[in-house]
Structure formats: C-alpha cells, structure tokens
Design a protein around this motif. Structure first.
Motif, PDB file in Angstrom:
ATOM      1  N   ILE A 105       0.835  -1.211   0.000  1.00 14.05           N
ATOM      2  CA  ILE A 105       0.000   0.000   0.000  1.00 14.05           C
ATOM      3  C   ILE A 105       0.864   1.254   0.000  1.00 14.05           C
ATOM      4  N   LEU A 106       1.930   1.263   0.814  1.00 16.74           N
ATOM      5  CA  LEU A 106       2.807   2.434   0.867  1.00 16.74           C
ATOM      6  C   LEU A 106       3.507   2.659  -0.473  1.00 16.74           C
ATOM      7  N   ALA A 107       3.889   1.590  -1.156  1.00 14.49           N
ATOM      8  CA  ALA A 107       4.558   1.734  -2.456  1.00 14.49           C
ATOM      9  C   ALA A 107       3.609   2.327  -3.493  1.00 14.49           C
ATOM     10  N   ARG A 108       2.355   1.897  -3.468  1.00 16.60           N
ATOM     11  CA  ARG A 108       1.393   2.428  -4.448  1.00 16.60           C
ATOM     12  C   ARG A 108       1.105   3.894  -4.192  1.00 16.60           C
ATOM     13  N   VAL A 109       0.926   4.273  -2.934  1.00 11.13           N
ATOM     14  CA  VAL A 109       0.642   5.681  -2.635  1.00 11.13           C
ATOM     15  C   VAL A 109       1.865   6.541  -2.937  1.00 11.13           C
ATOM     16  N   LYS A 110       3.066   6.031  -2.665  1.00 15.43           N
ATOM     17  CA  LYS A 110       4.277   6.780  -2.989  1.00 15.43           C
ATOM     18  C   LYS A 110       4.395   6.985  -4.499  1.00 15.43           C
ATOM     19  N   ARG A 111       4.074   5.951  -5.244  1.00 15.26           N
ATOM     20  CA  ARG A 111       4.080   6.083  -6.705  1.00 15.26           C
ATOM     21  C   ARG A 111       3.066   7.113  -7.166  1.00 15.26           C
ATOM     22  N   LEU A 112       1.932   7.166  -6.496  1.00 12.05           N
ATOM     23  CA  LEU A 112       0.905   8.155  -6.833  1.00 12.05           C
ATOM     24  C   LEU A 112       1.369   9.566  -6.511  1.00 12.05           C
ATOM     25  N   LEU A 113       2.062   9.739  -5.400  1.00 10.15           N
ATOM     26  CA  LEU A 113       2.522  11.070  -5.007  1.00 10.15           C
ATOM     27  C   LEU A 113       3.649  11.582  -5.904  1.00 10.15           C
ATOM     28  N   GLU A 114       4.471  10.693  -6.430  1.00  7.43           N
ATOM     29  CA  GLU A 114       5.640  11.098  -7.202  1.00  7.43           C
ATOM     30  C   GLU A 114       5.371  11.225  -8.696  1.00  7.43           C
ATOM     31  N   GLN A 115       4.277  10.658  -9.193  1.00  7.09           N
ATOM     32  CA  GLN A 115       4.074  10.664 -10.639  1.00  7.09           C
ATOM     33  C   GLN A 115       3.713  12.057 -11.154  1.00  7.09           C
ATOM     34  N   LYS A 116       4.164  12.341 -12.375  1.00 13.02           N
ATOM     35  CA  LYS A 116       3.937  13.623 -13.040  1.00 13.02           C
ATOM     36  C   LYS A 116       2.853  13.468 -14.102  1.00 13.02           C
ATOM     37  N   PRO A 117       2.260  14.581 -14.549  1.00 11.40           N
ATOM     38  CA  PRO A 117       1.147  14.468 -15.518  1.00 11.40           C
ATOM     39  C   PRO A 117       1.518  13.754 -16.808  1.00 11.40           C
ATOM     40  N   LYS A 118       2.760  13.877 -17.261  1.00 13.72           N
ATOM     41  CA  LYS A 118       3.133  13.294 -18.550  1.00 13.72           C
ATOM     42  C   LYS A 118       3.973  12.026 -18.401  1.00 13.72           C
ATOM     43  N   ALA A 156      -6.140  -1.766  -8.701  1.00 11.26           N
ATOM     44  CA  ALA A 156      -5.719  -2.450  -9.925  1.00 11.26           C
ATOM     45  C   ALA A 156      -4.532  -1.705 -10.528  1.00 11.26           C
ATOM     46  N   PRO A 157      -3.345  -1.857  -9.930  1.00 15.13           N
ATOM     47  CA  PRO A 157      -2.181  -1.106 -10.436  1.00 15.13           C
ATOM     48  C   PRO A 157      -1.719  -1.555 -11.812  1.00 15.13           C
ATOM     49  N   GLU A 158      -2.216  -2.683 -12.307  1.00 19.64           N
ATOM     50  CA  GLU A 158      -1.786  -3.170 -13.618  1.00 19.64           C
ATOM     51  C   GLU A 158      -2.493  -2.471 -14.776  1.00 19.64           C
ATOM     52  N   VAL A 159      -3.447  -1.596 -14.481  1.00 18.53           N
ATOM     53  CA  VAL A 159      -4.224  -0.930 -15.533  1.00 18.53           C
ATOM     54  C   VAL A 159      -3.329  -0.002 -16.345  1.00 18.53           C
ATOM     55  N   GLU A 160      -3.518  -0.024 -17.662  1.00 19.16           N
ATOM     56  CA  GLU A 160      -2.767   0.827 -18.574  1.00 19.16           C
ATOM     57  C   GLU A 160      -3.709   1.748 -19.320  1.00 19.16           C
TER      58      GLU A 160
END
Length: 438
Positions: free
Chosen positions: A235-248, A258-262
C-alpha cells in the motif's frame, strides 16, 4: 430416492442439451485432475461442474451470484453441468468460483477454449479446412475502475493509508478525514468552472496532506509479522508512486486496487482513451469462430504480438494456419511458413485475395458481440491473472453462443421443412392448418 430424472423432465431437443452432447467432458477429468485433489477433508467439486459453470457464466454473461442463483432455478443448466436429478440447493458458494479460477489458471481455461473449438468441429459449425485462414486483431479489455482523476486518486490513497494505520494499530498525528474530502470536492468544482490556477493550488494542498499521512505511517511502522509487513509495503509503495508521478509520465498509476491498468489510446473521437489491457483475438476467416485469445500487458505494438497469436492458434487447433489477414497496424512483421495479408495491400494481390482481404473486417462484429453479449467490455477479475482468464473465457463463451445459434437454426430449418410438407394437399391436416400457414 423417488425423484424423477432430469432427462424425463426437460426437452431433449433443447440447444443446451444438444451442446452438452457435443462437448467431451472427459477432457476436464484428465487435464484438470491435478487441480481437484481430495486426499483429506471434503471431496472437491467435480471438474464437469466447474467447467460447466464457467461455460454458462461466459455464454450468458452472468456474475458469480447470478450464475449460481439461475443454476438452482434452471433444469437445463443443471443438466448441462452433469446433474442427474433436479437440485434444490446451490452446488457451490458463489465466492468459491474465484478460487476455482485461480486454481485452474491460464492452462486450464485454455483447455476450455480448446474444447469449444472441438465441439464446433463435431457440430459441423466449422470445418478443419477453415483453420488454414484466420483473422487476427487487437482490442482493449477495460478494467472495472472509475475514471482516474488526480483528486479522486489522492483521496482514495489517503483513505487506504488511514485504514492501514487502524489495522496496524498506529496512532496518526492527524488523519484529515474532514479537510481532505472537502479539498477533493473543491478540485472538481474549480475544474468545472475552468479556474485552473485555483484547481492546481488545491490539488497541491491535497497532495501535501496525503504525503503527511504517508510519512507518519512510514516512520512508525515496525512490523515483525511478514504478512502484515508485505501488505503495508504494498500500500505504501502504491501511494508513494501516486505522489511522485507527473502528468506526462508513461507508467502512471490509474487505480489503487488495480495497479496493472494501462492507458491505451485508440484514436477514437468518441472514446480517446481506454483503461485496461490490450487483448489479441484470432478467428477463422469464414465462420468467425474464436481460435485464439490472449491478454497483452505492457501495450505492445500489434505487429510484435502476431507470432504469439499464431503460436497459440497452432496449439489450440493442432494445425498451423497458412494465411493470416490483419489490418494496417501489423506493418513490418513476418512469420516463417505463414502468408500475411494486410488491409490496403496492393502488391501480389489477385481478385480472390482482394475479396478475402476485404473480409478481414468480419472480426470487428465478433469483438463487438464479445463486448455486448459477453464479458469482454469490462473485466471484474483481479490482477494480471484475472486479465488472462477473462480474455480466454470470453472467447470460449463466444464459441458456445455460435454453436447454440447453429443448433437453433438447424431445428428452425427442420420445422420449416415440416411446415412445407403440411401445406401439400396429400399431407394437409385440418388440425395443423394454423401452424402450417403461420
């Protein structure tokens, strides 16, 4: 003891009864034997029951609950699954279907698809020569997620973190249960009013709050239980990925469950982006029977997926195709021993080949039927394995619908012949006159 057999209660000319005869159920007894161990405890369910339930679910597009509920009420469904007498109780709990799908796995569901192809052969729905020419195309199988917006994803991430803290017994400095939902609502309102500067500022504040909760849990977690530690780390890894991702960013997170969604852009004006996984579909050129279906994680180029699709078709049909018809998205690909014809191709095309190339678009309505009448439009199964299982089972359901339709048409043709004979003067019967003229 005094029950009447199902065979004496139902119409033996029903399409489902005829379909049950065409399927070789002994294949599942042998191929699925290792998935049904019963050394201790309660004996496992029979392979025919599980195979029949999976067939019915994807033929008639039912959920797990609706499938079991209808099975109890429908004697034809019970006969299809191998029951001798009418059953008043559910055969299994609906939730156990999830575990059966995971236990059977990709190899097991491919046997389901293989047997539908064999049943189509036995029912003369398709000929062996038809497997020499196939059509291959790709589509998107969307996942059961909400449309991904930054504000909603951040709020869901905060809710997951707060729930995780309660599970682990961590006391947070502040959980922002009142402030964060208000900020998420404000982001939507500012976006609707086209006040994008205020929207970005509010979104930044919401991201800051979620980051505070994440850092608070990361500091205080000290778990010795490996299972809880793995769950918390996920859970912490997914939220960290969400916080760090940029719009592009290319590899963005679109759903926490469902983190596998593209995100796949199809170039459609009415539906520019679809969130799910790409699926390759292979059908016979003449009849449209599905002879291959596979999920393709990573959104690969269509041409790179063609060798895998041809290999799967060769395994499932025991026959390598000689000609494959594809669209323009498969440019620059070649497979040894297989002739590939693309839409719009001019070089070396004879009139008969041109006609066959024009028929390549016949796969599009087949995909549409799988999405509208089957379960291909929205996948509710979890994870990468769920994508694989749902894609193959959708192909099996499509084949069974084709066989059922062929059985109905055959008996409708027989009925028409009978009605035509009744109209002959020497066979005319006054009691059957209304049916003969109908």
């Amino acid at each position: 003891m005094f029950q009447q057999p199902l065979a004496e209660l139902i119409n033996l000319e029903h399409p489902l009864v005829k379909l049950a005869v065409l399927i070789d159920w002994s294949v599942f007894e042998t191929r699925w034997a290792e998935f049904f161990p019963s050394t201790t405890g309660r004996p496992a369910s029979s392979p025919r029951l599980i195979a029949g339930l999976l067939y019915l679910q994807h033929t008639f597009a039912c959920s797990d609950d609706d499938l079991i509920r209808t099975w109890v009420e429908n004697p034809y469904w019970q006969h299809f699954c191998g029951e001798t007498y009418f059953q008043q109780e559910p055969p299994i709990n609906p939730s156990s279907l999830t575990r059966w799908r995971q236990r059977v796995g990709e190899e097991g569901v491919e046997w389901l698809l293989t047997e539908t192809i064999a049943a189509a052969r036995r029912g003369k729905v398709v000929k062996a020569k038809s497997f020499e020419k196939i059509i291959v195309d790709t589509t998107v199988m969307e996942k059961a997620i909400a449309y991904p917006t930054d504000s909603r994803l951040l709020e869901r991430g905060r809710q997951h973190l707060v729930k995780l803290a309660e599970t682990l017994g961590i006391r947070l400095r502040q959980n922002y249960n009142r402030e964060a939902p208000r900020l998420a609502v404000k982001v939507g309102r500012y976006a609707h009013a086209k006040q994008y500067r205020r929207m970005k500022a509010t979104l930044k504040s919401l991201r800051t709050l979620v980051g505070r909760v994440w850092r608070d849990i990361d500091r205080k977690r000290n778990l010795r239980d490996e299972q809880q530690n793995a769950k918390a780390a996920s859970i912490l890894a997914r939220v960290k990925r969400l916080l760090e991702q940029k719009p592009k960013d290319k590899n963005k997170l679109y759903s926490l469950h469902a983190p596998e969604v593209e995100c796949i852009g199809k170039g459609k004006a009415r539906h520019p982006y679809e969130f799910g996984v790409k699926v390759t579909v292979a059908t016979t050129h003449k009849e449209g029977l599905v002879v291959g279906m596979r999920s393709l994680p990573g959104n690969p180029y269509d041409g790179h997926t063609l060798p895998e699709a041809i290999e799967q078709v060769s395994i499932l049909t025991d026959q390598k195709p000689k000609a494959v018809f594809v669209d323009k998205g498969y440019r620059g690909v070649a497979v040894d021993g297989v002739t590939i014809w693309r839409s719009g191709q001019k070089r070396g095309v004879t009139p008969s080949i041109r006609k066959a190339i024009h028929r390549r678009s016949a796969i599009e309505p087949a995909i549409g039927h799988m999405k509208n009448e089957g379960k291909l439009r929205r996948n509710w199964l979890k994870g990468r394995l769920g994508d694989v299982l749902n894609a193959v089972l959708c192909g099996a359901g499509h084949n069974l619908r084709m066989i059922l339709r062929a059985i109905r048409l055959f008996y409708a043709w027989i009925l028409c012949l009978c009605m035509a004979d009744m109209n002959q003067p020497e066979y005319r019967n006054p009691r059957l006159a209304p049916f003969a003229t109908a």
